[in-house]
Every structure is written in structure tokens, then in C-alpha cells.
Design a protein around this motif. Structure first.
Motif, PDB file in Angstrom:
ATOM      1  N   PRO A  85       0.771  -1.348  -0.113  1.00  0.00           N
ATOM      2  CA  PRO A  85      -0.014   0.127  -0.003  1.00  0.00           C
ATOM      3  C   PRO A  85       0.759   1.258   0.035  1.00  0.00           C
ATOM      4  O   PRO A  85       0.454   2.391  -0.509  1.00  0.00           O
ATOM      5  N   SER A 113      -1.763  -2.817   6.680  1.00  0.00           N
ATOM      6  CA  SER A 113      -2.895  -2.433   6.209  1.00  0.00           C
ATOM      7  C   SER A 113      -4.067  -3.243   7.024  1.00  0.00           C
ATOM      8  O   SER A 113      -3.840  -4.396   7.152  1.00  0.00           O
ATOM      9  N   SER A 157      -4.733   1.662   5.042  1.00  0.00           N
ATOM     10  CA  SER A 157      -3.072   1.537   5.201  1.00  0.00           C
ATOM     11  C   SER A 157      -3.144   2.158   6.652  1.00  0.00           C
ATOM     12  O   SER A 157      -3.609   3.137   7.014  1.00  0.00           O
TER      13      SER A 157
END
Length: 236
Positions: A85, A113, A157
Motif C-alpha cells: 500500500p 493495512s 493503510s
């Protein structure tokens, strides 16, 4: 290089896990509690339809226990280290199964995440324990719908810390309203016992002398050989 680092980290966590298991007694059962389930019973995986929205699911891994919050419709929200991410916004790519390389780089970069996976992908072949933490954590669990909504609000995230913000902190925040990690507490207790043991001072001093004998006397060998035993001695 990455494979070597992964191997060394796995061995380090395995040694810590073995040491913890030998030092810590099993949790005491209260009067009237049923006897502990057998390994076979614990590994039996309840069907997804038996889970309720907001349930806390946990699965044993080789070196640790992984936790998630059931959202309904065979979906589980869980926090997992993941570097991807931070590198791309491609949701389709991010949603693919997290590989060991992605996980390790996430741990090292402190990136993670909160993602949603199916129960099967979350369990990854392991047996699922249902709400097993409820008897060890206070306060009492929040209502299931509130637990699930708290988990859904955190999707995306997040920063990661192996000791201070991991998957267990995520689920305890959602289910009990207070982020905590029993695994971290046990590790810190093991670390304190290691520091307090004065035999480790002698061991580190001996290793320091051996390193100077093999590598020669220099600031790179002499300073650690003196500083580490001194620090352990003062902390013991």
C-alpha cells in the motif's frame, strides 16, 4: 539477501517463542471452568455460518497467533504487515494474497493495512478459535455490531509496530475498546527475565573477548564488548 533475512528473523522469533513457552506457566483455570480442549478439538474449524458479526477470530501460526474481526458474509477484517500500500494505489493488486516478502518488508518498513479477506484466506488452513480471548481480557466485549463497525472504520493503510501496534492491538481495540497485546506482554516479561539474569552478563563479556581475539582490538569490537555487558550488569 531477503531470503537470508527472512530465515534469520524466523529463527529469532522461534527461539523467543520456545523460551516463552518454557518460562510461562499455563493460565490458571477458575473453579467451574471446563477442562482445556484437546489439540484436535481446537483445530476444528467452525463453519462460517456459526460466526456472528463482531466475533473475534484467532488462528495459530508457527511463531505467533493471528487475529481478526468477523464482519459477516464470510469476511474477516485483520491487520497485516504489508509494504505494497505504500508503493501503489492499485486496489486490485493490493488485495491479492500477501506474500512472505510483502509481509517481511512491511514489518521492516513499519507499514501495514487493515484489509478484508475471506475466512478461508484468513485462516490459511489453520483451525479457528472463536472469542477465546474474552476470558483473558477486561473489560467485557462491546456489542457485536459496534465491534464490526469499529473494524470497518479502520480499513486501509496504517502504521505498524511488531510490539506496539500489531493485529492483536487492532482486534482488542475493536472488541474491548482498549488496544492491548497479550503476546507483547509475554515477550516483554521474557525480555526482562533475560536482562535480570546475571549469567547473561558473563556470556556477553565472554563473547566480546572472543570477538576481539578473532577480529582484533578496535573500536568496532572493544566498544560493544564493554558497553553491552556493562549495560546488562546495571540493568540486572
Amino acid at each position: 539477501m531477503l531470503d537470508t533475512l527472512t530465515f534469520l528473523l524466523e529463527k529469532l522469533f522461534l527461539l523467543a517463542h520456545i523460551k516463552l513457552s518454557s518460562l510461562l506457566p499455563p493460565p490458571a483455570r477458575e473453579r467451574g471452568d471446563p477442562p482445556p480442549a484437546s489439540r484436535q478439538q481446537q483445530q476444528q474449524q467452525p463453519p462460517p455460518h456459526s460466526f456472528q458479526r463482531g466475533d473475534l477470530l484467532e488462528v495459530p501460526r508457527t511463531l505467533f497467533t493471528h487475529f481478526g474481526i468477523y464482519l459477516g458474509e464470510n469476511r474477516v477484517a485483520h491487520l497485516i504487515p504489508d509494504i505494497l500500500p505504500a508503493l501503489t494505489s492499485d486496489a486490485r493488486h493490493i488485495q491479492e494474497m500477501v506474500t512472505n516478502t510483502r509481509l517481511l518488508l512491511g514489518v521492516l518498513s513499519k507499514r501495514a493495512s487493515v484489509r478484508v479477506d475471506s475466512v478461508e484466506d484468513f485462516a490459511y488452513g489453520a483451525g479457528i478459535l472463536l472469542n477465546a480471548m474474552d476470558r483473558a481480557v477486561r473489560p467485557s466485549p462491546l456489542p457485536g455490531e459496534e465491534v464490526a463497525r469499529r473494524a470497518e472504520r479502520l480499513l486501509g493503510s496504517v502504521s505498524y509496530s511488531l510490539l506496539w501496534n500489531n493485529c492483536e492491538h487492532f482486534v482488542t481495540h475493536c472488541r474491548y475498546g482498549s488496544a492491548q497485546s497479550l503476546q507483547t506482554d509475554k515477550f516483554c516479561e521474557w525480555l526482562k527475565s533475560l536482562i535480570r539474569d546475571r549469567r547473561n552478563v558473563l556470556l556477553t563479556a565472554l563473547l566480546g573477548v572472543l570477538s576481539m581475539a578473532c577480529l582484533g582490538v578496535s573500536s568496532g569490537t572493544a566498544l560493544p564488548a564493554l558497553f553491552i555487558p556493562f549495560t546488562l550488569w546495571m540493568a540486572s
